[in-house]
Design an enzyme around this catalytic site. Sequence first.
Site, PDB file in Angstrom:
ATOM      1  N   LEU A   1       0.806  -1.218   0.000  1.00  0.00           N
ATOM      2  CA  LEU A   1       0.000   0.000   0.000  1.00  0.00           C
ATOM      3  C   LEU A   1       0.842   1.273   0.000  1.00  0.00           C
ATOM      4  O   LEU A   1       1.897   1.332   0.626  1.00  0.00           O
ATOM      5  CB  LEU A   1      -0.910  -0.007   1.228  1.00  0.00           C
ATOM      6  CG  LEU A   1      -1.805  -1.247   1.341  1.00  0.00           C
ATOM      7  CD1 LEU A   1      -2.620  -1.197   2.622  1.00  0.00           C
ATOM      8  CD2 LEU A   1      -2.726  -1.371   0.133  1.00  0.00           C
TER       9      LEU A   1
ATOM     10  N   HIS B   1      -3.501   4.366  -2.186  1.00  0.00           N
ATOM     11  CA  HIS B   1      -4.473   3.445  -1.563  1.00  0.00           C
ATOM     12  C   HIS B   1      -5.053   4.076  -0.298  1.00  0.00           C
ATOM     13  O   HIS B   1      -6.255   3.995  -0.036  1.00  0.00           O
ATOM     14  CB  HIS B   1      -3.787   2.141  -1.126  1.00  0.00           C
ATOM     15  CG  HIS B   1      -3.236   1.311  -2.237  1.00  0.00           C
ATOM     16  ND1 HIS B   1      -1.887   1.101  -2.414  1.00  0.00           N
ATOM     17  CD2 HIS B   1      -3.854   0.615  -3.216  1.00  0.00           C
ATOM     18  CE1 HIS B   1      -1.692   0.307  -3.445  1.00  0.00           C
ATOM     19  NE2 HIS B   1      -2.860  -0.004  -3.960  1.00  0.00           N
TER      20      HIS B   1
ATOM     21  N   LYS C   1      -6.581   6.628 -11.329  1.00  0.00           N
ATOM     22  CA  LYS C   1      -5.399   6.283 -12.137  1.00  0.00           C
ATOM     23  C   LYS C   1      -5.746   5.128 -13.073  1.00  0.00           C
ATOM     24  O   LYS C   1      -5.379   5.138 -14.240  1.00  0.00           O
ATOM     25  CB  LYS C   1      -4.207   5.902 -11.256  1.00  0.00           C
ATOM     26  CG  LYS C   1      -2.989   5.512 -12.098  1.00  0.00           C
ATOM     27  CD  LYS C   1      -1.763   5.293 -11.267  1.00  0.00           C
ATOM     28  CE  LYS C   1      -1.783   3.975 -10.547  1.00  0.00           C
ATOM     29  NZ  LYS C   1      -1.578   2.808 -11.430  1.00  0.00           N
TER      30      LYS C   1
ATOM     31  N   MET D   1       0.974   7.713  -8.181  1.00  0.00           N
ATOM     32  CA  MET D   1       1.422   6.660  -7.253  1.00  0.00           C
ATOM     33  C   MET D   1       0.997   5.288  -7.744  1.00  0.00           C
ATOM     34  O   MET D   1      -0.123   5.103  -8.208  1.00  0.00           O
ATOM     35  CB  MET D   1       0.847   6.914  -5.875  1.00  0.00           C
ATOM     36  CG  MET D   1       1.533   8.062  -5.221  1.00  0.00           C
ATOM     37  SD  MET D   1       1.532   7.895  -3.450  1.00  0.00           S
ATOM     38  CE  MET D   1       2.358   9.403  -3.025  1.00  0.00           C
TER      39      MET D   1
END
Length: 301
Positions: free
Chosen positions: A53, A57, A169, A204
């Site tokens: 994570l 997240h 994303k 990310m």
Amino acid sequence: MCYGVLRVVDNALLLLTIAVMEIIQTIHQMQVFADEVRASGKILSLVSTMGYLHEGHLSLVRRAREESDVVVVSIFVNPAQFGPGEDLGSYPRDFESDRMLLQKERVDVIFAPSVAQMYPEPSLTYVYVHLLTETLCGADRPGHLDGVSLVVAKLFNICKPHKAYFGAKDFQQQLVIRRMVRDLNFDVEIVTCPIFREEDGLAMSSRNTYLSPRERSCAQVLNQSLAEAERMVKEGERNVETILGKMREMIEAKNPDRIDYVSAVDPNTLEPIQEIKCPVLFALAAKFGKSRLIDNRLVEP
Ligand code: PAF
């Protein structure tokens, strides 16, 4: 999921409330838990992940925490969504670190089933979302999105969430899941949360950890090319080929190992657009070193 503890501090008896996070590994236990939550009238949310994570997240977890009574985070590296030669074996995993991060976010349950639990035998059933899975990542990773729909459908039936949180994303993924939910009447609300970026703009991703410092610095160009596309649209450019040409030129200048696609599509159908009139989704996928990275930006003319 909370219990009170009595502690003596300075001769005073204090009642502390401590959140205890449960780790559930079997489908049966998870379903019993979810049934109890639903029967009690509480709102149950699911954030499905493959673990390892990061802040992206955690931004989904925080939103779920704010908007629901009980938060379940699933951690499962789903073999069905990896193609032959992809990084299933080497996909980064660190359950202990994930557990600590989720404890801090006051998550109620981690659902962490084994592969044998989720797939005791090869699944003969797949969920195939026509059209939306045939472009962008679907074209480059055949079967990938079918594997995602399969596992997400299973997770919905196991965790029984009222709400499920996904990141923008993976724009195509959340669109496919939304459509699956609509077509198959799953009783769940899909919430899509904004892309979470590193300070330098890189979206990310657990796969960012594969990047060398040089690759990492080159990969910033992905977000920069999307920003350039937005700038061009805002300044009146309407020719898609001109914009995509500029984006490719910027990315190629950073010597990626591969560019899978740089596209401008309708954000509802994912069909390529020729001329910019309505909101347009610029989406791209490129490989730097071992990392295949994706990113996108929704632009209003
Ligand atoms: O986005 C992911 O991490 C995965 O595709 C998901 C939704 C957890 C399904 O395995």
